[in-house]
Design an enzyme around this catalytic site. Structure first.
Site, PDB file in Angstrom:
ATOM      1  N   GLU D 287       0.841  -1.189   0.000  1.00  0.00           N
ATOM      2  CA  GLU D 287       0.000   0.000   0.000  1.00  0.00           C
ATOM      3  C   GLU D 287       0.876   1.238   0.000  1.00  0.00           C
ATOM      4  O   GLU D 287       2.079   1.164   0.167  1.00  0.00           O
ATOM      5  CB  GLU D 287      -0.934   0.012   1.213  1.00  0.00           C
ATOM      6  CG  GLU D 287      -0.212   0.005   2.551  1.00  0.00           C
ATOM      7  CD  GLU D 287      -1.204   0.032   3.726  1.00  0.00           C
ATOM      8  OE1 GLU D 287      -2.400   0.219   3.496  1.00  0.00           O
ATOM      9  OE2 GLU D 287      -0.745  -0.107   4.864  1.00  0.00           O
ATOM     10  N   ARG D 291       1.049  10.123   4.007  1.00  0.00           N
ATOM     11  CA  ARG D 291       1.278  10.967   5.186  1.00  0.00           C
ATOM     12  C   ARG D 291       2.710  10.765   5.679  1.00  0.00           C
ATOM     13  O   ARG D 291       3.411   9.894   5.188  1.00  0.00           O
ATOM     14  CB  ARG D 291       0.302  10.572   6.286  1.00  0.00           C
ATOM     15  CG  ARG D 291       0.369   9.067   6.559  1.00  0.00           C
ATOM     16  CD  ARG D 291      -0.275   8.639   7.834  1.00  0.00           C
ATOM     17  NE  ARG D 291      -0.355   7.193   7.920  1.00  0.00           N
ATOM     18  CZ  ARG D 291       0.603   6.399   8.353  1.00  0.00           C
ATOM     19  NH1 ARG D 291       1.767   6.906   8.728  1.00  0.00           N
ATOM     20  NH2 ARG D 291       0.450   5.089   8.417  1.00  0.00           N
TER      21      ARG D 291
END
Lengths: 141, 448, 141, 448
Positions: D287, D291
């Site tokens: 994934e 952030r």
């Protein structure tokens, strides 16, 4: 003590616990009681990680007793040479200025002498042991 | 490599050395005075030996007790840190005579560099620039004027027997020489009974710039760039930075090369620092420090090297496995010496530390042996912490320093943190415009 | 111990908690009680550098007084619109559920209502001021 | 550049962001719940706003209150940190709708990467390797055997409606397929009422390796190397290091290039991390995290970059002024997450911290919002400090980590420091021989 009073105390202790109180005063029929549970006032003391066994100076309770400490860092010898008897032994009366042992440092032997008259109560290190500055060597009385 | 090193020092440098040893798998022996029994390095060391009372003379300067402690614990080397016995050649001799390794240069090198006249001669003979001067007594006004011409004004007349400013005269131009020379001679005669004076070039606004070197026993030497230590008060360094805002890369390279050349010619091995005064593009040799220095962490910050580790390796006879071309100077670093002193009067402020909270985060390093609840004894120097920050640029390091100073919490004693906070806000400092007199002027002005 | 006394102690403990007191002495009909709960004496709290002026909740000495606090973060308005009179003023008697002011957050106006009947003793913020969560707005009696 | 940034987070990351802002000359607004009123970042920020009760849902996840606080204080940007609202695209939308800047990637990018199926498709379509598999339901044993051949054994059969291990079967060779397939179908049917199963390559001993990227709004992107985060317990990272002991320079370079290529093709800008499983020389996309990450400091340690500073710059629309060839990977770095947990049972241990003393010295960084006497509330995660060390070699970093762990003093609560001390002594870890299952095995063995 009255079993009855004992029970009251137990009840109060239980109440203390249950209510989270620190203290209860109780007075009735001529009986006065106070129960308390003060939490130790955690003064935070710093403890730094590694703890090493350190030579602890024995606590001297009575004022008559005194310690003779090493004035330098070195190896302590209890007799002038390996075949000779020790300078002193427990129970000996010694006079001020009398040599109690030697501390060897850098090939020189430094006598440790009694500062005052007294009796050797105990010997705190073994002959041949390394000693640090102010490490207690003898207990005197 | 050594099995066990005795650290003949205290405070932050003792802890610094302990850390380097621990990271090399070397056991440590701490020695301490009676009042330092709870010091951090004592708590962390593998073994600790009390070597004397609070006074340094009887403990940290007590050679016999330190040697005995080393023999008792079976240490195979002694690291002297800085200060105390670190530049004591006799002690270094004793360490070697007892079959242990002295972590530092050869004792004869300490002796040579410790004699300032001898060191100046050595430097001069091996091609380092020294402050030019007559070296010998100047007898007549005519000679004095000739020296003035030769050296270039301003020059300074100094009494040969001198000291304390007596017989010293700064001369700015030839016209002033006659009167100044006569006055200086008279002053010298009345002050010292000897009217010999000599003349040297006068540096009005020099910077203090020093070069860190590493050298092994096999003739290989490198430099780790310079440190600008001009921010001083009473000849004590207060804040250091690297690189110096006054030098460019070319100057840095040629200075470094000059120093490495000197070190190799003189046969120096181990870590060392060559100190210069710098004015108008010229360097003048002052002295060589034959030991680790307080401000070494700023060099570590921009080179990524562990200088204490290298020092231990070199002392163990290992060869320097870093080549000059491997050394990169990344960004900038600044060190603030935080002293237990009143930040206005500089009166030392020993005492019990209350809260102790150090700044953290990226590129911030704190070297300190202090902790919450510990004592700062009155017997030793007042340094309680070194705050070292680095950044990709000097400005980045400055911004980081400001925020780190603002996070530092030391309660129970006064410290010089407020002074550092004022310095880092000062336009002169921000612009890198300072010399060795700047800080005293700054301190006096802020009082006014 | 008397069940009755036990209950009194529990009640006192509860009162101690509710009022924030440290100690209560009690004497009635020949029964004397004292309950105490001393808070750990000033465990040193770290003071971290920058100190900012923070809104301090006014000390409420009497138990009858209570505070009305903001339930959200936003801008407080004392009247429904700039030309209207304020919802309440000092001295007003208000009823539970009555709107005291509005707090605007994200373009929505959220009424702040009285939780119980009472009198507005003081208004602690000005109309138009930003307020944080649980910032005291009114003192009521 | 921004004038004032609101930090919509708590704990060490709030402090981390505050520090970056402070060093950039940006004012900070802290928001906090009722129980965090004495938190370090609240004390240090220029302004602070209480946004709700202890429960995160009503405070740190309270979008309306956070937006109101930002508007009230005149913040021009919001930094969400990690966790809480950091991957909440709706909140990012709200921030932008209120005329403020979201410090992170565009909301639609958060959305895309947040949908794991969508992200896998994106990755696959842009050339990132994903775990190969049937993608769709496999209907017959014959098809299953063909997939087994195609993927190479071992493979895993998974229920399409799956979860919780039901309907999952690892198949090591073709001979086992028939029985395994039938059992998996039966299990899937009885557990989910749907016997659809699919087949994918089974990774028995993968490592978790992730790549940090920086990308600006103008199509320029670079990578900052990888982090090996294989040391996990219950899918929580415990210790991270860079570089990965499993990769060589060539693999690092090709992985980095692949990720930069992906980021550019997909049009991602801001900081981000692409996570992979790694086994037998092959990477498999897991994934992308849109952030900042907890473990970013180890990358900072070996590259010398300030990732949060770069993130703020990128979010302000500045261009990335660092080229890939400027990035140097110097040495090795390790981060230990120190949690307020029992080190044996991992039961969280909130409470009041007594003494707090952090390790210092060369190449040691501590990121923490804790201090002596502060509370660790029970309402949030248990991370109390990140200890980051670096060294010129992995072994140097390991030695430094051991000494730093030994200097850390945290009293009043239990922490996982003892676990880390055991890990750094473990031969497997020292050799870099571990995968994502290793730590749980290590923990179970040490109990036995």
């Amino acid at each position: 003590m009255d079993k009855q009073i004992e029970d009251i105390i137990k009840d109060l202790a239980h109440l203390l616990q249950e209510t989270g109180l620190n203290e209860i005063d109780y007075e009735k029929d001529g009986v006065r009681l106070r129960v308390a549970n003060r939490v130790a006032e955690s003064v935070p003391t710093t403890v730094v990680p590694v703890a090493k066994p350190k030579v602890e100076a024995p606590q001297v309770e009575e004022t008559q007793k005194s310690l003779v400490c090493s004035p330098i860092v070195g190896i302590v010898y209890m007799s002038p040479n390996p075949n000779a008897p020790t300078f002193v032994k427990v129970g000996d009366k010694v006079k001020a200025g009398q040599t109690l042992c030697m501390v060897e440092a850098m090939k020189t032997f430094n006598p440790v002498v009694a500062e005052k008259d007294g009796v050797i109560k105990s010997i705190l290190v073994e002959s041949g042991a390394p000693v640090e500055y102010q490490q207690p060597l003898f207990e005197m009385e | 490599m050594f099995e066990k090193v005795l650290i003949a020092n205290r405070g932050e440098v003792a802890l610094r050395i302990h850390r380097a040893c621990r990271e090399m798998g070397i056991k440590t022996v701490a020695v301490h005075s009676v009042v330092d029994v709870n010091a951090m390095h004592v708590k962390l060391a593998d073994e600790a030996v009390c070597i004397g009372p609070a006074g340094a003379k009887e403990s940290y300067l007590n050679k016999a007790n330190i040697i005995s402690a080393a023999l008792m614990t079976g240490a195979d080397a002694i690291h002297p840190g800085y200060g105390f016995l670190s530049e004591n050649a006799d002690f270094a001799d004793m360490v070697e005579a007892h079959g242990m390794v002295w972590i530092g240069p050869k004792p004869e090198m300490i002796r040579k560099m410790g004699d300032k006249v001898e060191a100046r001669k050595l430097a001069k003979s091996f091609g380092l620039p020294v402050i030019p001067g007559s070296d010998e007594a100047v007898k007549t006004v005519l000679d004095a004027i000739q020296w003035g011409e030769a050296l270039g004004y301003p020059v300074i007349i100094k009494a040969a027997a001198g000291g304390g400013g007596k017989g010293m005269r700064v001369v700015n131009q030839a016209e002033e020489m006659e009167m100044a020379f006569t006055l200086a001679q008279n002053e010298a005669r009345s002050a010292f009974g000897n009217d010999d004076v000599y003349i040297e070039k006068y540096l009005a606004h020099p910077r203090h710039i020093e070069v860190q070197v590493l050298a092994d026993n096999y003739g290989h030497a490198i430099h780790l760039g310079e440190r600008d230590c001009s921010l001083q008060r009473n000849h004590q360094k207060i804040l250091e930075e690297t690189p110096s805002p006054a030098l460019n890369a070319e100057q840095r390279q040629s200075l470094g090369k000059m120093v490495v050349d000197f070190v190799q010619k003189v046969g120096y091995s181990n870590v060392g620092t060559v100190e210069f005064l710098y004015e108008n593009g010229q360097f003048y040799f002052m002295e060589m420090n034959t030991r680790l220095q307080v401000e070494h962490p700023i060099t570590e910050a921009i080179t990524g090297l562990d200088i204490v580790r290298e020092q231990i390796r070199l002392s163990a006879g290992q060869n320097l496995d870093i080549r000059q071309e491997d050394i990169q100077f990344n960004g900038a670093a600044i060190e603030c010496r935080i002293n237990a002193e009143n930040p206005d009067t500089f009166v030392p402020c020993p005492g019990k530390i209350g809260q102790w909270h150090v700044p953290g985060g990226l590129a911030v390093r704190v070297d300190s042996g202090m902790y919450a609840g510990c004592d700062v004894p009155s017997n030793y120097d007042s340094l309680v912490a070194k705050l070292i920050v680095s950044g990709r640029t000097r400005n980045g390091a400055l911004m980081r320093l400001r925020r780190a100073l603002g996070e530092f919490v030391i309660e129970g004693i006064s410290t010089t943190i407020p002074l550092h906070q004022e310095i880092v806000q000062s336009p002169d400092f921000i612009d890198g415009q300072y010399d060795i007199h700047w800080l005293e002027g700054f301190i006096n002005n802020r009082k006014g």
